[in-house]
Design an enzyme around this catalytic site. Structure first.
Site, PDB file in Angstrom:
ATOM      1  N   ASP A  27      -3.559   9.885   5.294  1.00 48.05           N
ATOM      2  CA  ASP A  27      -3.725  10.735   6.472  1.00 48.05           C
ATOM      3  C   ASP A  27      -2.620  11.778   6.603  1.00 48.05           C
ATOM      4  O   ASP A  27      -1.515  11.635   6.078  1.00 48.05           O
ATOM      5  CB  ASP A  27      -3.757   9.885   7.748  1.00 48.05           C
ATOM      6  CG  ASP A  27      -2.641   8.837   7.805  1.00 48.05           C
ATOM      7  OD1 ASP A  27      -1.495   9.196   7.524  1.00 48.05           O
ATOM      8  OD2 ASP A  27      -2.927   7.672   8.116  1.00 48.05           O
ATOM      9  N   ASP A  79       0.821  -1.210   0.000  1.00 51.54           N
ATOM     10  CA  ASP A  79       0.000   0.000   0.000  1.00 51.54           C
ATOM     11  C   ASP A  79       0.858   1.264   0.000  1.00 51.54           C
ATOM     12  O   ASP A  79       0.483   2.279  -0.596  1.00 51.54           O
ATOM     13  CB  ASP A  79      -0.924   0.002   1.223  1.00 51.54           C
ATOM     14  CG  ASP A  79      -2.073  -0.992   1.079  1.00 51.54           C
ATOM     15  OD1 ASP A  79      -2.312  -1.460  -0.050  1.00 51.54           O
ATOM     16  OD2 ASP A  79      -2.710  -1.304   2.095  1.00 51.54           O
ATOM     17  N   ALA A 125      -6.220   2.494   8.077  1.00 40.29           N
ATOM     18  CA  ALA A 125      -4.771   2.495   8.276  1.00 40.29           C
ATOM     19  C   ALA A 125      -4.449   2.963   9.699  1.00 40.29           C
ATOM     20  O   ALA A 125      -4.973   2.438  10.667  1.00 40.29           O
ATOM     21  CB  ALA A 125      -4.107   3.362   7.204  1.00 40.29           C
TER      22      ALA A 125
END
Length: 298
Positions: A152, A77, A193
């Site tokens: 984020d 990812d 996450a």
């Protein structure tokens, strides 16, 4: 006729398994007589292999979007996060082959490369839009640093563990002041996450929302919030006893902040297009990746 004519390839080839998957993917694209462009660092790891010689060209990451109408990422990812930040402004869609650990975003398994990539190339796929966050750190109105994040934006103490003081405002309205280890500002993509580890809610990727998750707040009344995706977030850094707060985007971009600095976070105008195989299902991904229970009657 294939749905995509020119394919960009990016790989984090730090182990033999990932390198093998990339070589297998290249062999498959050659069998389909498709042009492909290798990202420069990927080409450097592959070296002088025939795969590099077969590539239409080698290009830097941030210019792949000008040469390709689909980019395939082989890695975890984190590899896809980096590609997303570099390529979103070009509007080129991304497809992930998982060679990482969790694989929420890179959802084609190495065993299914030919089958699933072939289906995508034939036009049988799902298309999903994801938004990124734009972050700026300003000091007295002057820009000190910026970054984009698909997952984020995190304000945290950096190298040393200590409490941070900060004020949170949303759309010009003061919300609260806090003492905490920091704050996680998460997209729906990032809700599975780091924000999830911090106790934040899981948000479906289609939601137009932003999650705010305080990290170890020094009050029992502090809870995660979910706000409108078009909100303008401002975090003002308070006193931190001489230590500096760090602001990190996707764990890969780091900007140092000081007392009095203002951190502005809002949705990035350009959106990322993710490509999934037809059997992609968000809830199934949560079950398999997060260990949720299956059917009771199975």
């Amino acid at each position: 006729m294939t749905a995509f004519a020119t394919i960009g390839l990016i790989g984090r080839l730090d182990n033999e398994r990932a390198r093998y998957s990339m070589e297998r993917l290249i062999t498959f694209l050659q069998s389909r007589q498709l042009d492909f462009t290798l990202e420069s660092q990927t080409a450097a790891v592959l070296g002088s292999d025939a795969a590099v010689g077969a590539a239409r060209q080698v290009a830097e990451l941030d210019s792949l979007g000008r040469h390709c109408d689909l980019v395939i990422v082989v890695g975890g990812d984190g590899s896809l996060l980096g590609a997303a930040r570099a390529l979103t402004s070009y509007g080129v869609p991304l497809l992930g082959v998982n060679r990482g650990r969790l694989g929420f975003l890179t959802d084609i398994t190495p065993e299914d490369i030919e089958e699933k990539v072939g289906e995508v190339l034939d036009g049988h796929y799902l298309e999903e839009s994801r938004f990124l966050l734009n972050m700026e750190v300003r000091r007295g109105g002057r820009l000190m640093g910026r970054g984009d994040a698909l997952n984020d934006v995190v304000m945290h103490p950096g190298e040393f563990i200590h409490m941070l003081e900060f004020e949170l405002s949303i759309d010009g309205h003061f919300v609260t002041s806090q003492c905490a280890d920091g704050m996680i500002v998460s997209t729906p993509t990032g809700s599975t996450a780091y924000a999830l580890s911090g106790g934040g809610p899981i948000m479906h990727p289609k939601l137009d929302a932003i999650g705010l998750v305080p990290m170890n707040p020094h009050t029992l009344s502090s809870r995660p919030m979910v706000i409108d995706g078009n909100s303008e977030i401002k975090i003002t850094v308070g006193q931190s006893r001489g230590s500096k707060a760090m602001v990190t985007c996707d764990g890969q971009i780091h900007v140092e902040s000081r007392t009095g600095d203002e951190i502005f976070i809002h949705k990035k105008p350009q959106k990322l297009t993710l490509i999934h195989p037809l059997n992609h299902n968000f809830y199934e991904r949560c079950r398999t990746k997060l260990g949720w229970g299956g059917h009771l009657l199975d």
